[in-house]
Write an enzyme that holds these catalytic residues in place. Structure first.
Site, PDB file in Angstrom:
ATOM      1  N   ARG A 225       0.836  -1.206   0.000  1.00  0.00           N
ATOM      2  CA  ARG A 225       0.000   0.000   0.000  1.00  0.00           C
ATOM      3  C   ARG A 225       0.866   1.250   0.000  1.00  0.00           C
ATOM      4  NH1 ARG A 225      -4.494   0.193   4.534  1.00  0.00           N
ATOM      5  NH2 ARG A 225      -2.710   0.724   5.834  1.00  0.00           N
TER       6      ARG A 225
ATOM      7  N   LYS B 141      -2.665   6.657   2.279  1.00  0.00           N
ATOM      8  CA  LYS B 141      -2.458   7.122   3.645  1.00  0.00           C
ATOM      9  C   LYS B 141      -1.431   8.238   3.562  1.00  0.00           C
ATOM     10  CE  LYS B 141      -2.071   4.408   7.553  1.00  0.00           C
ATOM     11  NZ  LYS B 141      -3.251   4.583   8.397  1.00  0.00           N
TER      12      LYS B 141
HETATM   13  N1  PLP Z   1      -9.314   4.187   7.126  1.00  0.00           N
HETATM   14  C1  PLP Z   1      -8.532   5.129   7.655  1.00  0.00           C
HETATM   15  C2  PLP Z   1      -8.842   6.549   7.362  1.00  0.00           C
HETATM   16  C3  PLP Z   1      -7.441   4.770   8.459  1.00  0.00           C
HETATM   17  O1  PLP Z   1      -6.657   5.705   8.997  1.00  0.00           O
HETATM   18  C4  PLP Z   1      -7.194   3.412   8.711  1.00  0.00           C
HETATM   19  C5  PLP Z   1      -6.058   2.999   9.507  1.00  0.00           C
HETATM   20  O2  PLP Z   1      -5.009   2.823   9.016  1.00  0.00           O
HETATM   21  C6  PLP Z   1      -8.048   2.460   8.144  1.00  0.00           C
HETATM   22  C7  PLP Z   1      -9.105   2.881   7.364  1.00  0.00           C
HETATM   23  C8  PLP Z   1      -7.821   1.014   8.370  1.00  0.00           C
HETATM   24  O3  PLP Z   1      -6.791   0.493   7.571  1.00  0.00           O
HETATM   25  P1  PLP Z   1      -5.917  -0.714   8.072  1.00  0.00           P
HETATM   26  O4  PLP Z   1      -6.851  -1.808   8.426  1.00  0.00           O
HETATM   27  O5  PLP Z   1      -5.062  -1.060   6.913  1.00  0.00           O
HETATM   28  O6  PLP Z   1      -5.150  -0.227   9.240  1.00  0.00           O
HETATM   29  C1  COI Z   2      -4.081   2.849  11.836  1.00  0.00           C
HETATM   30  O1  COI Z   2      -5.058   2.164  12.163  1.00  0.00           O
HETATM   31  O2  COI Z   2      -2.959   2.344  11.692  1.00  0.00           O
HETATM   32  C2  COI Z   2      -4.195   4.254  11.574  1.00  0.00           C
HETATM   33  O3  COI Z   2      -3.408   4.792  10.867  1.00  0.00           O
HETATM   34  C3  COI Z   2      -5.199   5.022  12.230  1.00  0.00           C
HETATM   35  C4  COI Z   2      -4.513   6.235  12.712  1.00  0.00           C
HETATM   36  C5  COI Z   2      -5.294   7.415  12.412  1.00  0.00           C
HETATM   37  C6  COI Z   2      -4.003   6.094  14.097  1.00  0.00           C
END
Ligand code: PLP
Ligand code: COI
Length: 341
Positions: free
Chosen positions: A82, A186
């Site tokens: 990602r 991100k």
């Molecule tokens: N959406 C947002 C805006 C996030 O910050 C996160 C965290 O990283 C997620 C979704 C969940 O993604 P992941 O499961 O890859 O941590």
């Molecule tokens: C995560 O779940 O890793 C995130 O980046 C969420 C974050 C805003 C702390």
């Protein structure tokens, strides 16, 4: 090895200074030799691209201690992939997958005493980030980059224990990703654009905001820090399909677990009016894990889902956390033991 002197079971989700962080510089068209350093300060030029034009992307993943004391990562390779996609979208130098994975091994090994003990409810959060560090006055991609990885032992992201209920409020006016026209990555800018929604919501006692699609303001996107799912009364797992949400690695995993539990999984537009008909709802992500949603406030209405986690959310949470914490064999190959170096 003796653990750091911390109250691991009471940790909030916050920064803790650990022993070392990892750094590697991209300069003159190539990546240099990585170093582990104990300073948590970075020297940066005042005209560095990231400070002005926002070439700054980050990732988040977790390390868990298994019952046998070994440390394991959860789907770190997906974070590496990602981050490459995010770099591509902001025209940054991508960090090669193998370099990312080696950085995880090195950073975790240099901070082993900060890995929360198995069963305490906390984990070691790994925060990789990449910045355009070169001097850039015109709006152009940087020619130099800095890739840094640090760790911090963390507890639950939303206040309370691992499975506490969270309360969200639908945000209809503020677009988080749209000002820059970027979803799916991100990047620091996405999160800053959401602050003026999140901070007032938290002041009113909500854990997070739930964003609607920027164009029509009709369909659920995601929360400010996690993806959204619902469980319909006939037992389907539904989660938004949208080009402006982060493709969550946790959600990807839970969709698989749900399918293997015999649930029908639907990834599609979810109209905000559908919320009232759901049996359960939840927020999912690395930091959020699975946080069951107790209520969603939409305009003047409080849509309630219950005061305790629903049966499907609970089952999925148990399955996911058993794999992450090494309590069961991982049939998916999602976890990877970090060899001691
Ligand atoms: N959406 C947002 C805006 C996030 O910050 C996160 C965290 O990283 C997620 C979704 C969940 O993604 P992941 O499961 O890859 O941590
Ligand atoms: C995560 O779940 O890793 C995130 O980046 C969420 C974050 C805003 C702390």
């Amino acid at each position: 090895m003796e653990k750091a002197d911390l109250n691991f079971s009471q940790l909030p989700f916050g920064y803790v200074k650990t022993d070392k962080n990892y750094r590697c510089e991209f300069k003159d068209g190539k990546w240099g030799e990585p170093v582990l350093t104990d300073s948590d300060i970075i020297p940066l030029h005042i005209a560095a691209q990231c400070l002005h034009y926002g070439q700054l992307i980050f990732e988040g993943l977790k390390i868990f201690e298994r019952p046998d004391g070994k440390a394991q990562s959860f789907r770190a390779i997906e974070n590496a992939k990602r981050m490459i996609r995010s770099a591509d979208m902001l025209m940054m130098e991508p960090v090669p997958e193998e370099m990312f994975m080696e950085a995880v091994r090195k950073t975790v090994n240099a901070n082993r005493r900060f890995i929360p003990p198995h069963g305490c409810g906390a984990s070691l959060y790994v925060r990789p980030f990449l910045i355009g560090s070169g001097i850039q006055m015109g709006v152009n991609p940087s020619k130099e980059y800095l890739f840094i990885m640090f760790v911090a032992p963390v507890g639950p992201y939303y206040k309370g224990s691992g499975l506490s209920m969270v309360n969200l409020i639908v945000e209809e006016n503020i677009d988080r990703a749209a000002p820059l026209g970027i979803g799916n990555i991100k990047a620091a800018a996405n999160y800053a654009a959401g602050l003026r929604a999140t901070i007032p919501a938290k002041a009113k006692g909500f854990n997070e905001v739930l964003y609607l699609d920027a164009r029509e303001k009709k369909y659920i996107d995601e929360s400010g820090s996690s993806n959204f799912f619902g469980i319909t009364k006939d037992g389907r797992y539904i989660t938004p399909a949208s080009s402006s949400i982060l493709p969550s690695i946790t959600n990807m995993s839970i969709k698989q677990l749900a399918r293997d539990e015999g649930l029908k999984v639907e990834e599609r537009k979810i109209h905000v009016d559908e919320l009232r008909d759901l049996a359960e709802a939840g927020a999912v992500g690395t930091a959020a894990v699975i946080s069951p949603i107790g209520s969603i406030t939409y305009r003047d209405e409080v849509i309630k889902f219950g005061d305790t986690p629903g049966p499907v959310s609970l089952k999925l949470y148990k399955k996911l956390s058993a794999i992450q914490n090494g309590l069961v064999e991982d049939p998916y190959g999602w976890t990877q033991i970090i060899p001691e170096e």
